[in-house]
Write an enzyme that holds these catalytic residues in place. Structure first.
Site, PDB file in Angstrom:
ATOM      1  CD  GLU A   1      -2.589   1.572   2.630  1.00  0.00           C
ATOM      2  OE1 GLU A   1      -2.305   0.757   3.582  1.00  0.00           O
ATOM      3  OE2 GLU A   1      -3.424   2.272   2.452  1.00  0.00           O
TER       4      GLU A   1
ATOM      5  NE  ARG B   1       5.230  -7.827  12.395  1.00  0.00           N
ATOM      6  CZ  ARG B   1       4.936  -6.827  13.217  1.00  0.00           C
ATOM      7  NH1 ARG B   1       3.534  -6.334  13.145  1.00  0.00           N
ATOM      8  NH2 ARG B   1       5.503  -6.172  13.682  1.00  0.00           N
TER       9      ARG B   1
ATOM     10  CE  LYS C   1       3.160   0.098   4.578  1.00  0.00           C
ATOM     11  NZ  LYS C   1       2.386   0.158   3.345  1.00  0.00           N
TER      12      LYS C   1
END
Length: 560
Positions: A35, A262, A272
């Site tokens: 994104e 992750r 982020k």
RNA sequence: UGGCCUAUGGUGUAAUUGGCAACACAGCUGGUUUUGGUCCAGUCGUUCUAGGUUCGAGUCCUAGUAGGCCAACCA
């Protein structure tokens, strides 16, 4: 890969199994779907290496697809930065895609769902809908708008698209099951009204599709065979499949979502949202601050793409919780830099050293550029009567473990002569001002004389004072003092910021560095690997310390 | 009073799919070295627990324990 026999990660096992069960190699296709709402970080590097690595392994195309369905947070700046980072890592995408490319197709499919009675317009507030949603242990209840007629839904949805309604007034919801044990299946929202300009479609749309509705359908449009994402999307898989069920043609390939854990890196945050917070609250100087675990930060810090990829490949991919020690990343930086970084001399914490019996004005000594690389050649470094050495390299008295210079003791000056410390001068507070020594003129490095071949325990780096080039040197330490700053239930991660993560000092460097270019990576001998920062100007050199050398002496001192 | 996922040395990941638990990092010992770097040799140490299936279980089954995730008009 490796000669010994490679081991596959669980994703590769899934692909191999699919290949055995009917998929052809030509059907394999992957995608990396960021994104554009922030910069890529080391965790994304894992995803990039996974997807593009699969592409390389099976000679399959990999799309770079921007998941740009939320104009409130997404910007072109991030698109550009992401493309730069992927390229810098050395990967080439097949085609550049945007979820926004599919807005019309998605809209058409949504209309289809409405006509089939599988989607409806809800006109409640988000609070009301949240209340009806239930909890993980309690079923939800149906919306009062759930049974609107197809015609009514069509009219309202068309109105939403035209811009007749304000934000928050209506949403389009999939009609699935308000009693599902999976909260995501309780009539998830497919579209919301957003009167915002989009970085690519501008004001063409005032309704925007939600992630779940968009992602799987985008994979299907692109005929992605394996859609890999992180574990927090595991529960979304049921919805991903439900949406796919509504539109897929059985003759076409059906994408498959699989999830991996992750990668968490110690002493930092890999999110982020949290990295954005660090930037916005000025805890760091931007997304590419060398203390940031962003790809751009690591690049500026001096990491090589190879070192990052080697790191990512050795930490692998799996489904369990993990916390990878940042020292492993540092190991890979050293491993690669050791092979490619030219050796130079620079003094960061200067102590003046005077060679009392040195008669000449100056001389230029031969120095090897890289003992690990025979093709790296040699350069000249100037030597003179007055030099800088590191303060830590001299003690008036020290025990046998101290290999460096002490009064009455000898060391070799790297590429130069063997010297002996005779005395030192001090200020009124007892601080050592300068070291006075004598040298053995016959001990010159490489001269082949008996004296030059003498073994002395210590070798020091140094720089000639009158030839020294001053530079700003930025020394970095971990950004957080805690190994896992964002996992404390009672404390905010910002509380663990290391106040000493950046130290700016002046270094004195050998003159060959005068011509160093931005991005150049060198080893300051006995100190570490450094690279030239973009802040460098024609007047001022700026170096970043990428990582220090392994330091056995520091460990010995710690023990005492 | 739910659902989903996970559990292998200090850390991370493997184990030819049920057949001698391995690799890297870190640690420790020693050697080489004009970088206390590099390199070389050696060493330490592991299958969450309890049952079960099996000639044989890290792998399969059951139960338990621990951890993570799930209720944004975010992705």
């Amino acid at each position: 890969m490796n000669e010994v026999g490679e081991s596959l990660n669980f994703i590769e096992h899934i692909v191999e199994e699919d290949l055995r069960n009917g998929y052809t190699k030509a059907e394999l296709r992957f995608r990396f779907p960021p994104e554009p709402n922030g910069y890529l970080h080391i965790g994304h590097a894992s995803s990039i290496c996974l997807n593009f690595g699969l592409g390389l392994r099976y000679n399959a195309p990999v799309n770079l697809r921007f998941d740009d369905t939320n104009p409130a947070k997404e910007e072109q700046e991030y698109v550009d930065a992401i493309k730069k980072d992927v390229e810098w890592l050395g990967y080439t995408w097949d085609t550049e895609r945007y979820a926004s490319d599919y807005f019309q197709q998605l809209y058409d499919w949504a209309v289809l769902l409405i006509k089939e009675g599988k989607a409806y317009v809800d006109s409640q507030s988000s609070e009301e809908m949240a209340k009806q949603k239930g909890t993980p242990t309690e079923a939800g209840i149906d919306s009062p708008f759930r049974n609107r007629t197809v015609e009514e839904n069509l009219t309202l949805f068309e109105g939403m698209r035209r811009g007749d309604y304000e934000e928050g007034t209506h949403v389009l919801r999939a009609k699935i099951d308000m009693k599902s044990s999976n909260m995501l299946m309780r009539d998830p929202i497919m579209y919301r009204v957003l009167h915002k300009s989009h970085h690519r479609t501008n004001t063409d749309w005032c309704i925007y599709p939600m992630y779940d509705w968009t992602h799987g359908e985008s994979d299907y449009i692109e005929q992605v065979s394996h859609s890999l994402c992180t574990l927090e999307f595991a529960m979304h898989r049921e919805l991903y499949d439900w949406f796919l069920d509504q539109v897929t043609d059985p003759k076409k390939l059906r994408p498959k979502q699989r999830e991996f854990a992750r990668r968490n890196l110690s002493h930092t945050v890999v999110s982020k949202r949290k990295l954005l917070q660090l930037v916005e609250q000025n805890a760091v100087n931007g997304w590419d601050d060398p203390r940031m675990p962003t790809i751009s930060g690591l690049r500026r810090r001096g990491f090589t793409p190879e070192s990052i990829k080697n790191f990512v490949n050795t930490i692998g991919i799996a489904k369990r919780e993990n916390l990878i020690d940042v020292s492993l990343l540092e190991f890979h930086a050293r491993e690669h830099l050791n092979k490619i970084a030219p050796r130079v001399m620079g003094v960061l914490n200067p102590l003046k050293l005077v060679i009392l019996n040195y008669e000449g004005e100056e001389e230029w000594l031969e120095a090897e550029n890289n003992p690990e690389d025979e093709t790296a050649g040699f350069r000249k470094v100037p030597f003179s009567r007055e030099l800088y050495i590191e303060q830590e390299d001299f003690k008036e008295e020290a025990n046998r473990k101290f290999f460096r210079l002490k009064l009455g003791g000898e060391v070799r000056l790297k590429n130069g002569y063997i010297i002996k410390a005779e005395s030192c001068t001090k200020d009124t507070e007892g601080n050592i001002l300068e070291v006075l020594c004598t040298y053995d003129p016959k001990s010159k490095s490489g001269s082949g004389t008996e004296e030059s071949l003498r073994k002395v325990k210590g070798t020091l780096h140094w720089v000639s004072i009158k030839h020294a080039v001053e530079a700003e040197v930025r020394l970095y330490d971990r950004l957080f003092t805690d190994e896992s700053p964002d996992t404390h239930k009672d404390k905010d991660f910002m509380e663990f910021i290391n106040p000493e993560s950046l130290k700016v000092i002046t270094g004195y460097l050998e003159p060959s560095l005068k011509s160093a270019q931005v991005g150049d990576r060198v080893q300051f001998q006995r100190l570490g690997y450094f690279c030239v920062d973009p802040d460098t100007t024609s007047e001022k050199l700026v170096f970043n310390r990428t990582v220090g050398l392994r330091d056995v002496w520091a460990k010995i001192q710690q023990r005492d």
